[in-house]
Design a protein around this motif. Structure first.
Motif, PDB file in Angstrom:
ATOM      1  N   ILE A 115       0.834  -1.203   0.000  1.00 39.96           N
ATOM      2  CA  ILE A 115       0.000   0.000   0.000  1.00 39.96           C
ATOM      3  C   ILE A 115       0.868   1.251   0.000  1.00 39.96           C
ATOM      4  CG2 ILE A 115      -1.570   1.408   1.412  1.00 39.96           C
ATOM      5  CD1 ILE A 115      -3.041  -1.054   2.196  1.00 39.96           C
ATOM      6  N   ASP A 116       0.580   2.127  -0.930  1.00 39.57           N
ATOM      7  CA  ASP A 116       1.163   3.474  -0.949  1.00 39.57           C
ATOM      8  C   ASP A 116       0.168   4.361  -0.214  1.00 39.57           C
ATOM      9  OD1 ASP A 116       1.929   6.067  -1.540  1.00 39.57           O
ATOM     10  OD2 ASP A 116       2.365   5.670  -3.639  1.00 39.57           O
ATOM     11  N   SER A 117       0.526   4.803   0.974  1.00 43.84           N
ATOM     12  CA  SER A 117      -0.439   5.533   1.811  1.00 43.84           C
ATOM     13  C   SER A 117      -0.817   6.889   1.223  1.00 43.84           C
ATOM     14  CB  SER A 117       0.120   5.715   3.222  1.00 43.84           C
ATOM     15  OG  SER A 117       1.301   6.499   3.199  1.00 43.84           O
ATOM     16  N   ASN A 118      -0.015   7.413   0.315  1.00 42.98           N
ATOM     17  CA  ASN A 118      -0.331   8.675  -0.368  1.00 42.98           C
ATOM     18  C   ASN A 118      -0.617   9.805   0.617  1.00 42.98           C
ATOM     19  OD1 ASN A 118      -0.754  10.379  -2.576  1.00 42.98           O
ATOM     20  ND2 ASN A 118      -2.901   9.809  -2.806  1.00 42.98           N
ATOM     21  N   GLY A 119       0.170   9.849   1.682  1.00 44.35           N
ATOM     22  CA  GLY A 119       0.028  10.924   2.660  1.00 44.35           C
ATOM     23  C   GLY A 119      -0.911  10.620   3.804  1.00 44.35           C
ATOM     24  N   ALA A 120      -1.677   9.529   3.721  1.00 37.70           N
ATOM     25  CA  ALA A 120      -2.630   9.180   4.786  1.00 37.70           C
ATOM     26  C   ALA A 120      -1.925   8.384   5.888  1.00 37.70           C
ATOM     27  CB  ALA A 120      -3.792   8.369   4.219  1.00 37.70           C
ATOM     28  N   ASP A 121      -2.564   8.307   7.038  1.00 38.46           N
ATOM     29  CA  ASP A 121      -2.047   7.536   8.166  1.00 38.46           C
ATOM     30  C   ASP A 121      -2.392   6.061   7.937  1.00 38.46           C
ATOM     31  OD1 ASP A 121      -1.753   6.211  10.658  1.00 38.46           O
ATOM     32  OD2 ASP A 121      -2.007   8.094  11.732  1.00 38.46           O
ATOM     33  N   ILE A 122      -1.374   5.211   7.815  1.00 41.26           N
ATOM     34  CA  ILE A 122      -1.609   3.802   7.514  1.00 41.26           C
ATOM     35  C   ILE A 122      -2.416   3.121   8.616  1.00 41.26           C
ATOM     36  CG2 ILE A 122       0.534   2.961   8.571  1.00 41.26           C
ATOM     37  CD1 ILE A 122      -1.117   1.696   5.291  1.00 41.26           C
ATOM     38  N   SER A 123      -2.279   3.581   9.857  1.00 34.78           N
ATOM     39  CA  SER A 123      -3.056   2.993  10.955  1.00 34.78           C
ATOM     40  C   SER A 123      -4.548   3.279  10.781  1.00 34.78           C
ATOM     41  CB  SER A 123      -2.569   3.529  12.302  1.00 34.78           C
ATOM     42  OG  SER A 123      -1.253   3.110  12.566  1.00 34.78           O
ATOM     43  N   LYS A 124      -4.879   4.501  10.365  1.00 37.16           N
ATOM     44  CA  LYS A 124      -6.283   4.830  10.103  1.00 37.16           C
ATOM     45  C   LYS A 124      -6.839   3.950   8.983  1.00 37.16           C
ATOM     46  CE  LYS A 124      -6.236   9.799  11.285  1.00 37.16           C
ATOM     47  NZ  LYS A 124      -6.462  11.150  10.712  1.00 37.16           N
ATOM     48  N   ILE A 125      -6.052   3.793   7.929  1.00 38.41           N
ATOM     49  CA  ILE A 125      -6.487   3.002   6.780  1.00 38.41           C
ATOM     50  C   ILE A 125      -6.793   1.564   7.194  1.00 38.41           C
ATOM     51  CG2 ILE A 125      -5.742   1.983   4.590  1.00 38.41           C
ATOM     52  CD1 ILE A 125      -4.093   4.538   4.107  1.00 38.41           C
ATOM     53  N   MET A 126      -5.821   0.908   7.834  1.00 43.96           N
ATOM     54  CA  MET A 126      -5.985  -0.502   8.145  1.00 43.96           C
ATOM     55  C   MET A 126      -6.987  -0.733   9.269  1.00 43.96           C
ATOM     56  SD  MET A 126      -4.314  -1.913   5.838  1.00 43.96           S
ATOM     57  CE  MET A 126      -4.836  -3.529   6.429  1.00 43.96           C
ATOM     58  N   HIS A 127      -7.062   0.184  10.231  1.00 48.43           N
ATOM     59  CA  HIS A 127      -8.071   0.044  11.289  1.00 48.43           C
ATOM     60  C   HIS A 127      -9.473   0.090  10.683  1.00 48.43           C
ATOM     61  CE1 HIS A 127     -10.089   0.426  15.155  1.00 48.43           C
ATOM     62  NE2 HIS A 127     -10.750   1.464  14.658  1.00 48.43           N
ATOM     63  N   SER A 128      -9.693   1.007   9.749  1.00 49.44           N
ATOM     64  CA  SER A 128     -11.005   1.138   9.110  1.00 49.44           C
ATOM     65  C   SER A 128     -11.362  -0.125   8.327  1.00 49.44           C
ATOM     66  CB  SER A 128     -11.016   2.347   8.167  1.00 49.44           C
ATOM     67  OG  SER A 128     -10.757   3.542   8.851  1.00 49.44           O
ATOM     68  N   ILE A 129     -10.414  -0.609   7.519  1.00 49.03           N
ATOM     69  CA  ILE A 129     -10.653  -1.799   6.699  1.00 49.03           C
ATOM     70  C   ILE A 129     -10.923  -3.017   7.572  1.00 49.03           C
ATOM     71  CG2 ILE A 129      -9.565  -3.437   5.095  1.00 49.03           C
ATOM     72  CD1 ILE A 129      -8.005  -1.001   3.952  1.00 49.03           C
ATOM     73  N   ASN A 130     -10.046  -3.253   8.541  1.00 45.53           N
ATOM     74  CA  ASN A 130     -10.152  -4.474   9.341  1.00 45.53           C
ATOM     75  C   ASN A 130     -11.357  -4.471  10.272  1.00 45.53           C
ATOM     76  OD1 ASN A 130      -7.871  -5.412   8.090  1.00 45.53           O
ATOM     77  ND2 ASN A 130      -6.498  -5.042   9.818  1.00 45.53           N
ATOM     78  N   LEU A 131     -11.720  -3.292  10.805  1.00 47.31           N
ATOM     79  CA  LEU A 131     -12.896  -3.223  11.668  1.00 47.31           C
ATOM     80  C   LEU A 131     -14.159  -3.525  10.873  1.00 47.31           C
ATOM     81  CD1 LEU A 131     -14.290  -2.595  14.337  1.00 47.31           C
ATOM     82  CD2 LEU A 131     -14.283  -0.180  13.710  1.00 47.31           C
ATOM     83  N   LYS A 132     -14.278  -2.932   9.698  1.00 48.27           N
ATOM     84  CA  LYS A 132     -15.464  -3.164   8.875  1.00 48.27           C
ATOM     85  C   LYS A 132     -15.562  -4.637   8.473  1.00 48.27           C
ATOM     86  CE  LYS A 132     -18.036  -1.408   4.884  1.00 48.27           C
ATOM     87  NZ  LYS A 132     -19.187  -0.992   5.704  1.00 48.27           N
TER      88      LYS A 132
END
Length: 307
Positions: free
Chosen positions: A65-82
């Motif tokens: 994953i290229d985070s493109n400036g985003a926080d990788i923790s926010k990204i993966m927390h959102s995906i995995n929680l859903k």
């Protein structure tokens, strides 16, 4: 013993691995794998990150994953929680699904990126029926890189890696497949994990800066929805919920602020309310044509204002 702080960078490319707790499979069937890819795609539309490679296995998954400036923790927390909520509902279970936190490792150079992609694409060799043909495995991005199938989901951004590999040439595709077949677990541990990676990796990628002003986002949403800003702080109102949901998810994605800051901006609401609003915001932007291009429109508007 406290957990080590995750190493993160605004312009980083990450090797991500998620794994289930030992007693269950993370993906029981193809429907589960489809759901996980759908979750990734859904939050990709929100956080504007890029996926360069993936492989979904029965009890774990690998992503570049290229985070493109985003926080990788926010990204993966959102995906995995859903996904976990959906999985538990579908399989009538409760409790944790993922084994600890997701694992992440920053990709520091192009050689590492190439070998990492080969290692990830090598995973299906462990699956019965794919021992000698990993390119036929459905839940891997390898088939796209070999020119066997286009990525119809829009999830994969293959251009960056293909340019590095020069995969427009048929012979190069065959050589890459050979690399995939040779990149087994033992070689990975010896040649990749312990090589010197201290050199800083800079590329020609353009990274989205996440320093948007929350007030600008509120103004933008009010203008686009033609809903008065006063409704942002009104409770138990349908229109209010829509604008607050859009504001919450856009601030979560584009502003360098914490959830507690969003709570204050939206009228001293709770963090759980912000989470619910973000879920609603994701659904609105991913399913409603009226709001589908809001992120792109705001980003283009901000870029045009930069001198």
């Amino acid at each position: 013993m406290p957990r080590c702080q995750r190493i993160k960078s605004e312009d980083a490319i990450y090797h991500i691995m998620v794994r289930s707790i030992s007693e269950i499979s993370l993906f029981e069937d193809d429907k589960d794998k489809d759901k996980y890819l759908f979750c990734i795609k859904q939050y990709q539309e929100i956080y504007n990150f890029k996926v360069y490679a993936y492989c979904i296995m029965p009890n774990h998954a690998h992503l570049i994953i290229d985070s493109n400036g985003a926080d990788i923790s926010k990204i993966m927390h959102s995906i995995n929680l859903k996904y976990a909520l959906s999985y538990n509902y579908s399989h009538n279970r409760h409790g944790h699904l993922f084994q600890d936190r997701f694992k992440s490792k920053i990709v520091h150079n192009e050689n590492y990126l190439i070998t990492l992609s080969a290692y990830i694409h090598n995973n299906p060799l462990k699956v019965k029926g794919y021992e000698n043909q990993p390119e036929k495995y459905k839940y891997s991005s390898l088939k796209t890189y070999l020119g066997l199938e286009k990525d119809s989901s829009g999830l994969l951004d293959e251009t960056y890696l293909m340019n590095i590999l020069d995969l427009n040439v048929g012979r190069t595709r065959k050589n890459y497949l050979k690399l995939v077949s040779l990149c087994n677990e033992e070689k990975w541990n010896k040649e990749i994990e312990f090589q010197d990676e201290k050199t800083e990796y800079r590329s020609e990628r353009r990274v989205l800066i996440r320093d948007f002003n929350p007030e600008d986002i509120l103004e933008f949403i009010a203008k686009e929805t033609q809903i008065d800003k006063l409704l942002f702080c009104i409770r138990y109102n349908k229109k209010s919920n829509v604008v607050k949901a859009l504001a919450a998810i856009m601030m979560r994605s584009l502003c360098n602020i914490k959830i507690k800051d969003i709570c204050n901006i939206l009228g001293n609401i709770t963090q759980s309310t912000v989470s619910r609003l973000c879920t609603l915001g994701v659904n609105l932007i991913s399913t409603n044509e009226e709001y589908k291009n809001l992120f792109d429109k705001l980003i283009c508007q901000q870029v045009s204002l930069v001198p």
